[in-house]
Design an enzyme around this catalytic site. Structure first.
Site, PDB file in Angstrom:
ATOM      1  N   ASP A 137      -2.148 -18.533   0.016  1.00  0.00           N
ATOM      2  CA  ASP A 137      -2.863 -19.026  -0.668  1.00  0.00           C
ATOM      3  C   ASP A 137      -3.121 -19.782   0.490  1.00  0.00           C
ATOM      4  O   ASP A 137      -4.519 -20.751   0.307  1.00  0.00           O
ATOM      5  CB  ASP A 137      -1.871 -19.300  -1.737  1.00  0.00           C
ATOM      6  N   TYR A 195       0.842  -1.255   0.607  1.00  0.00           N
ATOM      7  CA  TYR A 195       0.079   0.130  -0.055  1.00  0.00           C
ATOM      8  C   TYR A 195       1.327   1.608  -0.174  1.00  0.00           C
ATOM      9  O   TYR A 195       0.580   2.484  -0.567  1.00  0.00           O
ATOM     10  CB  TYR A 195      -1.223  -0.514   1.132  1.00  0.00           C
ATOM     11  N   ASP A 217      -5.823  -7.821   4.255  1.00  0.00           N
ATOM     12  CA  ASP A 217      -7.697  -6.831   3.511  1.00  0.00           C
ATOM     13  C   ASP A 217      -8.011  -8.054   3.169  1.00  0.00           C
ATOM     14  O   ASP A 217      -9.498  -8.374   3.355  1.00  0.00           O
ATOM     15  CB  ASP A 217      -6.711  -6.516   2.423  1.00  0.00           C
ATOM     16  N   LYS A 268       3.941 -15.136   2.981  1.00  0.00           N
ATOM     17  CA  LYS A 268       4.555 -16.185   1.648  1.00  0.00           C
ATOM     18  C   LYS A 268       6.337 -15.851   1.146  1.00  0.00           C
ATOM     19  O   LYS A 268       6.893 -15.961   0.638  1.00  0.00           O
ATOM     20  CB  LYS A 268       3.578 -15.359   0.347  1.00  0.00           C
ATOM     21  N   ASP A 291     -12.145 -10.262   4.701  1.00  0.00           N
ATOM     22  CA  ASP A 291     -13.295 -10.062   3.792  1.00  0.00           C
ATOM     23  C   ASP A 291     -13.796 -11.358   3.418  1.00  0.00           C
ATOM     24  O   ASP A 291     -14.944 -11.216   3.635  1.00  0.00           O
ATOM     25  CB  ASP A 291     -13.400  -8.930   2.226  1.00  0.00           C
TER      26      ASP A 291
HETATM   27  C1  IPM Z   1     -10.068  -2.230   3.649  1.00  0.00           C
HETATM   28  C2  IPM Z   1     -10.847  -1.158   2.817  1.00  0.00           C
HETATM   29  C3  IPM Z   1      -9.220   0.018   2.218  1.00  0.00           C
HETATM   30  C4  IPM Z   1      -7.738  -1.248   2.254  1.00  0.00           C
HETATM   31  C5  IPM Z   1      -9.301   0.553   1.049  1.00  0.00           C
HETATM   32  C6  IPM Z   1     -10.698   1.095   0.594  1.00  0.00           C
HETATM   33  C7  IPM Z   1      -8.278   1.596   0.745  1.00  0.00           C
HETATM   34  O1  IPM Z   1     -10.796  -1.899   1.572  1.00  0.00           O
HETATM   35  O2  IPM Z   1     -10.126  -0.939   4.931  1.00  0.00           O
HETATM   36  O3  IPM Z   1      -9.979  -3.047   4.042  1.00  0.00           O
HETATM   37  O4  IPM Z   1      -7.579  -1.586   1.415  1.00  0.00           O
HETATM   38  O5  IPM Z   1      -7.341  -1.446   3.454  1.00  0.00           O
HETATM   39 MN    MN Z   2     -10.592  -4.031   2.504  1.00  0.00          MN
END
Ligand code: IPM
Ligand code: MN
Ligand code: NAD
Length: 366
Positions: A221, A141, A245, A189, A249
């Site tokens: 992975d 990032y 990240d 990784k 999710d």
């Molecule tokens: C999160 C989001 C952010 C990230 C983006 C919007 C910059 O996906 O907080 O999970 O990747 O950190």
């Molecule tokens: Mn995210």
């Protein structure tokens, strides 16, 4: 308790869900005689349009002067063709950098009331309680060099970490594990990347300071698969920025919806609180957003910035109770027909009101 909380609601469903979280916090403040002061400032796409910048100076200064920042979400399709440095998301990355929190805590907890909402079988998710500790200020990032060279048709980013950056977030993970089930799973990784070899070696060094904590390493992975197959195996999961990240999710599948996940970022000047989900442009403005992730994020503010554990737990208990009673936002109204028959589907504001009502009764009876 006196807390000055900056609200940066942002884009899409951000304002819809944060206003429900704020309303729950106000309820708690009134019931317990706490002074919670809320100030609102712009961030993201709305700030680009009105202030010409995704993180206006006024917002940054207010954030640094606050006790805690609650962010809704940033991002809107109208900015999708802009380069990364001009997009709404950069406002959030700048805010994270300025506040300095490097450890992003993302709990993924399987509410038993949502067992039939998850596409995973109930016996897989029963009792899952994972705490992701995601490094938030390094890796791809922020690493340099980064560029898209349009003349040569090449683009590059850099996944870069220093030993100290890894060690400080690893310490947070081990300390938190010592208050939980004494296990840290570090994700990397290292079979391919030097930066992951540094990560793994550093985690092993830090592990020596915590002899009672079991440490294991997983390649990212394989981890993506293990998380779905045997999520109960995990306690604290330590990851670099991008891996965290993605895996956080993915863990929304365990909880049933991305709209359920809260987060808290600690270790810097001011803690930053954000639900894990984004601005959800597909459902924005329609009253369909699940505010529970934002409301649970409010609970993390009370826990980590207010020291108000009982009140944080009351919010969590209220969410559980509301789910137990069959109240659902549309994202949670899934599952088999017998379960669905017992649901009452609520809008964003109706769900917020239910949690407020319930939290009030819990505080009175406590
Ligand atoms: C999160 C989001 C952010 C990230 C983006 C919007 C910059 O996906 O907080 O999970 O990747 O950190
Ligand atoms: Mn995210
Ligand atoms: P998203 O998280 O916004 O949405 C993914 C899916 O989950 C969508 O179908 C959405 O409707 C659903 N969803 C998300 N939150 C929900 C909620 N509270 N209730 C019900 N359903 C919910 O991810 P995306 O669509 O990939 O990204 C949209 C925008 O959000 C992008 O601009 C992205 O950069 C941004 N984003 C911001 C943050 C943040 O500000 N912290 C986090 C992630 C993504």
């Amino acid at each position: 308790m006196n807390l000055n909380i900056l609200i940066t609601a942002g884009d899409g469903i951000g304002p819809e869900v944060t206003s429900e979280a704020v309303a729950v916090l106000r309820e708690i403040g009134q019931a317990g005689g706490h002074e919670f002061h809320f100030l609102e400032r712009r961030i993201g796409g709305v700030a680009i349009l009105l202030d010409g910048s995704p993180l206006p100076l006024e917002t940054l200064e207010a954030a640094l002067a606050s006790d805690a920042v609650l962010l809704g979400a940033v991002g809107s399709p109208e900015f999708n063709s802009l380069p990364p440095e001009k997009r709404p998301e950069v406002g959030l990355l700048q805010l994270r950098t300025a506040l300095g929190g490097f450890a992003n805590l993302r709990p993924a907890f399987a509410f038993k009331e949502l067992a039939s909402t998850s596409p995973l079988r109930p016996e897989i998710i029963d009792g899952v309680d994972i705490l992701f500790v995601r490094e938030l200020l390094g890796g791809l990032y922020f690493g340099k060099p980064r560029e898209w060279d349009k003349t040569t048709g090449e683009a590059w980013n850099t996944m870069r970490y220093t030993r100290d950056e890894v060690a400080r977030v690893a310490r947070v993970a081990f300390e938190l594990a010592s208050k939980r089930r004494n296990k840290v799973t570090s994700v990397d990784k290292a079979n391919v990347l030097e930066v992951s070899q540094l990560w793994r070696a550093t985690v092993n060094e830090v592990a020596k300071e915590f002899p009672s904590i079991a440490v294991e390493h997983q390649y990212v992975d394989a981890m993506a698969m293990h998380l779905m197959n045997q999520p109960r195996n995990y306690d604290v999961v330590l990851t670099e920025n991008l891996f965290g990240d993605i895996l956080s999710d993915e863990s929304a599948v365990i909880t049933g919806s991305l709209g359920m996940l809260p987060s808290a970022t600690i270790g810097g000047k001011v803690n930053l609180y954000e639900p894990v989900h984004g601005s959800a442009p597909d459902i924005a403005g329609k009253g369909l957003a699940n505010p529970l992730g934002a409301i649970l994020t409010g609970a993390l503010i009370l826990r980590h910035s207010g020291g108000l554990e009982a009140e944080a737990a009351a919010i969590e208990a209220a969410v559980r109770k509301v789910l137990e009673q069959g109240f659902r936002t549309p994202d949670l109204a899934r599952g088999d027909a017998s379960a669905a028959a017992g649901y009452t589907v609520l809008s964003t504001t109706e769900m917020g009101a239910k949690v407020r009502e319930t939290v009030k009764t819990l505080l009175v009876s406590a």
